[in-house]
Design a protein around this motif. Sequence first.
Motif, PDB file in Angstrom:
ATOM      1  N   VAL A  39      30.392  -0.229  -1.872  1.00 35.26           N
ATOM      2  CA  VAL A  39      31.472  -0.353  -0.891  1.00 35.26           C
ATOM      3  C   VAL A  39      31.152  -1.430   0.138  1.00 35.26           C
ATOM      4  CG1 VAL A  39      32.694   0.846   0.969  1.00 35.26           C
ATOM      5  CG2 VAL A  39      32.265   2.009  -1.198  1.00 35.26           C
ATOM      6  N   ARG A  40      29.887  -1.502   0.565  1.00 35.74           N
ATOM      7  CA  ARG A  40      29.517  -2.440   1.626  1.00 35.74           C
ATOM      8  C   ARG A  40      29.730  -3.894   1.223  1.00 35.74           C
ATOM      9  NH1 ARG A  40      24.031   0.782   3.597  1.00 35.74           N
ATOM     10  NH2 ARG A  40      25.181   2.482   4.606  1.00 35.74           N
ATOM     11  N   VAL A  43      33.607  -4.294   1.880  1.00 30.84           N
ATOM     12  CA  VAL A  43      34.237  -3.411   2.859  1.00 30.84           C
ATOM     13  C   VAL A  43      35.352  -4.104   3.641  1.00 30.84           C
ATOM     14  CG1 VAL A  43      32.587  -3.882   4.752  1.00 30.84           C
ATOM     15  CG2 VAL A  43      33.761  -1.671   4.633  1.00 30.84           C
ATOM     16  N   LEU A  72      35.889   5.088   4.206  1.00 28.85           N
ATOM     17  CA  LEU A  72      35.289   3.750   4.234  1.00 28.85           C
ATOM     18  C   LEU A  72      34.239   3.622   5.340  1.00 28.85           C
ATOM     19  CD1 LEU A  72      38.390   1.447   3.570  1.00 28.85           C
ATOM     20  CD2 LEU A  72      36.461   1.893   2.035  1.00 28.85           C
ATOM     21  N   GLY A  76      30.785   2.553   4.259  1.00 23.95           N
ATOM     22  CA  GLY A  76      30.478   1.187   4.693  1.00 23.95           C
ATOM     23  C   GLY A  76      29.458   1.126   5.803  1.00 23.95           C
TER      24      GLY A  76
END
Length: 215
Positions: A39-40, A43, A72, A76
Amino acid sequence: DEKNESSSSSSSSGKGTWRADVISGPFKEPPSKETCAAVRICVQELIQPVLKQMEAWTNDERCQAASTLHTLIILGQDAVVTSESLPRVLQALMKHVSDLEDPSYPKVCQTLRTIGCLLPVGSWIEHTLRSLQTNAEGGHSAWLVLLNEMVKGTPKGSLFPYMLKLSRVLSRRSIALSEDRPTRFFARAAMTSLLLHYDNNNSSAAGGGGGSTDG
């Protein structure tokens, strides 16, 4: 609980720590490093359409967007800060705390507490205080709600470097003695949360569970 105890080990560093009582939502424990890493990487691209969806007309769409944003933030974490997305996130959330009857309001507040819990304090507090200082009188209440909710989520001791600055801003005449009733109300709420943060940390340091929580 062993997991909860280990999650508070770095509270004095200003970095976020996992608090299941604050974060809740779909995660009962910290997500895997692999999930977070995926995700990072993207993001910023993921957050932008979610913020746009928060402006939707329908309650269902706004609630879904607030829930997705909450997820998120959890996945994140620091990447939300390094991608420079956080000011836009705070601005979007600020627009959705004025109506306490909005169905998305509980999830927005949960997202704010999660920001306070998982993101470094300095990443959100400076932007929030700057907004409080630059807004004209009567334009503070929404930012005070944001501040109050994020303070509620912060790990013990993480606010200490900012306590004096926070107190000075909250005691400004345009806030503490504002003619706008919501501003006065939420300023008191934020100050109460700050005092609780301070008292809880002192109780923990002094007695390790033996101190009274009365008053």
